[in-house]
Design a protein around this motif. Structure first.
Motif, PDB file in Angstrom:
ATOM      1  N   LYS A   4      99.280  77.155  34.359  1.00 40.45           N
ATOM      2  CA  LYS A   4      97.888  76.716  34.422  1.00 40.45           C
ATOM      3  C   LYS A   4      96.949  77.910  34.409  1.00 40.45           C
ATOM      4  O   LYS A   4      95.891  77.893  33.767  1.00 40.45           O
ATOM      5  N   ILE A   5      97.332  78.965  35.102  1.00 42.27           N
ATOM      6  CA  ILE A   5      96.522  80.178  35.131  1.00 42.27           C
ATOM      7  C   ILE A   5      96.354  80.737  33.725  1.00 42.27           C
ATOM      8  O   ILE A   5      95.250  81.067  33.293  1.00 42.27           O
ATOM      9  N   MET A   6      97.452  80.838  32.980  1.00 41.91           N
ATOM     10  CA  MET A   6      97.397  81.416  31.647  1.00 41.91           C
ATOM     11  C   MET A   6      96.568  80.559  30.708  1.00 41.91           C
ATOM     12  O   MET A   6      95.765  81.055  29.930  1.00 41.91           O
ATOM     13  N   PRO A  92      81.933  77.178  37.652  1.00 41.91           N
ATOM     14  CA  PRO A  92      80.882  78.175  37.409  1.00 41.91           C
ATOM     15  C   PRO A  92      81.163  79.038  36.186  1.00 41.91           C
ATOM     16  O   PRO A  92      80.248  79.336  35.411  1.00 41.91           O
ATOM     17  N   ALA A  93      82.425  79.430  36.007  1.00 42.54           N
ATOM     18  CA  ALA A  93      82.780  80.272  34.862  1.00 42.54           C
ATOM     19  C   ALA A  93      82.541  79.546  33.549  1.00 42.54           C
ATOM     20  O   ALA A  93      81.943  80.085  32.609  1.00 42.54           O
ATOM     21  N   PHE A  94      82.993  78.285  33.494  1.00 41.40           N
ATOM     22  CA  PHE A  94      82.842  77.523  32.261  1.00 41.40           C
ATOM     23  C   PHE A  94      81.367  77.250  31.974  1.00 41.40           C
ATOM     24  O   PHE A  94      80.903  77.356  30.836  1.00 41.40           O
ATOM     25  N   SER A  95      80.600  76.892  32.986  1.00 37.52           N
ATOM     26  CA  SER A  95      79.174  76.618  32.807  1.00 37.52           C
ATOM     27  C   SER A  95      78.433  77.858  32.312  1.00 37.52           C
ATOM     28  O   SER A  95      77.542  77.773  31.458  1.00 37.52           O
ATOM     29  N   MET A  96      78.792  79.018  32.833  1.00 32.88           N
ATOM     30  CA  MET A  96      78.153  80.262  32.396  1.00 32.88           C
ATOM     31  C   MET A  96      78.428  80.511  30.913  1.00 32.88           C
ATOM     32  O   MET A  96      77.520  80.797  30.120  1.00 32.88           O
ATOM     33  N   ILE A 170      86.786  80.209  38.441  1.00 38.07           N
ATOM     34  CA  ILE A 170      87.309  79.385  37.348  1.00 38.07           C
ATOM     35  C   ILE A 170      87.772  78.041  37.901  1.00 38.07           C
ATOM     36  O   ILE A 170      87.464  76.984  37.362  1.00 38.07           O
ATOM     37  N   SER A 171      88.523  78.100  38.987  1.00 37.49           N
ATOM     38  CA  SER A 171      89.021  76.887  39.638  1.00 37.49           C
ATOM     39  C   SER A 171      89.318  77.226  41.086  1.00 37.49           C
ATOM     40  O   SER A 171      89.765  78.335  41.397  1.00 37.49           O
ATOM     41  N   LYS A 172      89.065  76.261  41.973  1.00 35.42           N
ATOM     42  CA  LYS A 172      89.251  76.501  43.406  1.00 35.42           C
ATOM     43  C   LYS A 172      90.693  76.821  43.770  1.00 35.42           C
ATOM     44  O   LYS A 172      90.961  77.496  44.756  1.00 35.42           O
ATOM     45  N   ASP A 173      91.656  76.286  42.976  1.00 37.15           N
ATOM     46  CA  ASP A 173      93.057  76.487  43.322  1.00 37.15           C
ATOM     47  C   ASP A 173      93.694  77.643  42.547  1.00 37.15           C
ATOM     48  O   ASP A 173      94.914  77.790  42.540  1.00 37.15           O
TER      49      ASP A 173
END
Length: 575
Positions: A4-6, A92-96, A170-173
């Motif tokens: 998922k990270i990749m 936040p990353a995706f919105s930016m 990017i994601s909380k987890d």
């Protein structure tokens, strides 16, 4: 978790990659590649993948000014759907990144410059990085401030050495974050779990021991594959395997350890499959993409390029090339759709036999590969020779569609359909006799091998004819004069290309066929609301204006297997 990270890291940074495409290029157009050299000094020579060049890419914008808002609206709609989809990229990353891209779309259509900024897409370990040269770094930082305020995005700001960074979740987890930094007029976006070394390399405050600017790797790729010096891409699988197996504590090993158990890579390397797969990859070391022609100053715009799968096994390539047959070339003027398969059937059995033996001769230890070997041992190549005996002499088969009434065809009426089916063969007469067993009217035909045609009776009054020569058998649907000229050329052995596979599409004609069908569906049946459906139709109209046509062809060359492409589109920019 590591998968998922990749996946998310790659998607986030690839989306950012679209942003450099829209940035205003340097004040003066330079062919020296100075900006590229500065960027290449940041790129490790052992990066597994790279997209960039020795010169700046020409800026190609074929859209007219009225299309800007429609494209922006459709793009925003698509991003919004992605955010709310099951994949769930809202962060936040995706919105930016989405905001940066949408704002930049306004700039590209008013830009009068002729080339893009210097850019690079590469890897630091397993982490993807996008970087580009900026002529106004302070304006870019102010743009970030504005986007953060408008979208209620919170960035963690910090400094490391002389570089300043902004960190976005990017994601909380996920432990990894998106980082944006501007240093020495270069904007860099990358992901990591706050590895200090990678952050310094990202900002250019620390440079790799050996970079692409110190290497002749790019120039060798350009020369080897006859490519233009910009927008080059390569994925060096062999180098990645070497880095993984190296005793050095390199970036690849460090980054893998950050997202998984530190012993995972060691266990993979010790496994018997690693050595076997590394041996296979050494014969397929690199995948390369680049342009071979860019004519963007005239109308239509012409682009040609190739995706090359390098192979070092000369015997395999020679054997595969013997199987490569002939295919009629895609007609950019006439064809809506073409599909061709070029197989020299007479050489197919010997190729399969040689390939089978080469697999059997390998000393594999990997369980999965040993099982494949076992299956190959049980397979008898003589079965191929027997099953293809009826097709003896065949060198290629191609279908070309030149006219289609989609609504009528959906109701079973193909009377308005026009096209041709071509079979290239050294013995077309035997093919005609064999085809007569399946469709008796063909058996009743007496064709002269001079290319002259005879009418063929088909159901529902479809106009058709058949012609034959010493090298081809052709079925024509319709009475198009242009198709008849092409068939005459084919019977003379003209307009044919040696290839394994070919597909061509007139995308604008395809959209014209698709639009009437879309009117028959409700928004609910397409899982879209009315506004989204109208936006889609408007995008179809814009793409129709481009009159885009393209063809892809798979061939065998001395350096490997090549998927070449040709694209033509109208330039509507000044309309």
């Amino acid at each position: 978790m590591s998968k998922k990270i990749m996946v998310i890291s790659a998607i986030v940074v690839l989306l950012a990659g679209g942003y450099w495409l829209t940035q205003k290029p340097s004040i003066e157009i330079s062919s020296s590649g100075h900006g590229n050299s500065t960027l290449l000094a940041r790129v490790p020579a052992d990066t597994a993948w790279f997209l960039g060049g020795l010169k700046n890419m020409p800026l190609i914008n074929p859209y007219d000014k009225d299309s800007t808002q429609i494209i922006k609206t459709y793009t925003k709609d698509s991003f919004s759907q992605l955010e709310t989809s099951a994949i769930g990229f809202k962060s936040p990353a995706f919105s930016m990144l989405m905001s940066l891209y949408l704002q930049a779309l306004d700039e590209i259509y008013t830009d009068t410059k002729k080339e893009m900024n210097a850019f690079a897409f590469y890897s630091l370990g397993i982490y993807p990085v996008v970087a580009w040269q900026s002529t106004a770094p302070n304006e870019f930082l102010a743009q970030l401030d504005s986007i953060e305020k408008e979208n209620n995005i919170t960035a963690t700001r910090f400094s490391l050495g002389k570089a300043n960074y902004r960190e976005y979740e990017i994601s909380k987890d996920l432990p990894i974050k998106l980082y944006i930094t501007v240093n020495d007029n270069i904007v860099s976006l990358g992901t990591t779990s706050k590895n200090e070394k990678i952050l310094k390399l990202l900002a250019g405050t620390e440079l790799p021991e050996r970079s692409l600017s110190d290497s002749d790797k790019l120039s060798n790729i350009i020369t080897r594959h006859k490519l233009l010096p910009y927008a080059l891409f390569y994925f060096d699988a062999n180098l990645a395997m070497q880095n993984a197996a190296s005793s050095d504590d390199n970036l690849l090993k460090q980054s893998i350890a950050e997202v998984s158990n530190s012993k995972v890579l060691d266990n993979i390397i010790k496994d018997a499959c690693f050595a076997d797969i590394a041996s296979i990859i050494s014969r397929w070391p690199k995948m390369v993409f680049g342009y071979r022609k860019l004519d963007y100053a005239n109308n239509p715009i012409n682009m040609e390029g190739a995706l090359i799968f390098e192979n070092t096994d000369a015997q395999f390539l020679s054997s595969l090339k013997s199987v490569s047959g002939l295919i009629p070339e895609y007609s950019f003027k006439q064809d809506i759709l073409s599909f061709g398969l070029g197989i020299n059937v007479d050489n197919l059995a010997s190729f399969i036999s040689d390939f089978r033996q080469s697999v059997i001769n390998e000393n594999y230890q990997c369980k999965g590969l040993v099982e494949i070997q076992s299956a190959f041992k049980q397979f008898n190549p003589a079965m191929i020779a027997m099953s293809t005996q009826m097709l003896s002499g065949v060198k290629g088969v191609a279908m070309n569609l030149t006219k289609l009434d989609a609504i009528a065809a959906s109701k079973g009426d193909i009377s308005a359909t026009e096209g041709m089916l071509t079979i290239l063969s050294s013995n077309p007469k035997n093919l005609l006799l064999a085809a007569g067993n399946f469709y008796p009217p063909l058996a009743q035909m007496t064709l002269n091998p001079d290319g002259s045609s005879q009418p063929l009776s088909l159901p529902n009054g479809v106009a058709a004819s058949v012609s034959m020569s010493d090298n081809a058998l052709v079925l024509l649907l319709g009475n198009s004069a242009e198709s008849k000229q092409r068939i005459t050329a084919i019977h003379k052995g003209e307009g044919l290309s040696p290839a394994l596979f070919e597909v061509g599409l007139n995308f604008s004609s395809y959209l014209k066929i698709l639009k009437p069908l879309m009117d028959k569906f409700s928004p609910q049946s397409l899982n879209k609301d009315m506004e989204q459906l109208e936006n889609m139709k408007q995008m179809f109209t814009i793409l129709e204006k481009l009159n885009m046509r393209f063809s892809y062809m798979l061939t065998v060359e001395s350096k490997g297997i090549v998927l070449s492409f040709k694209i033509k589109m109208d330039n509507n920019h000044n309309n």
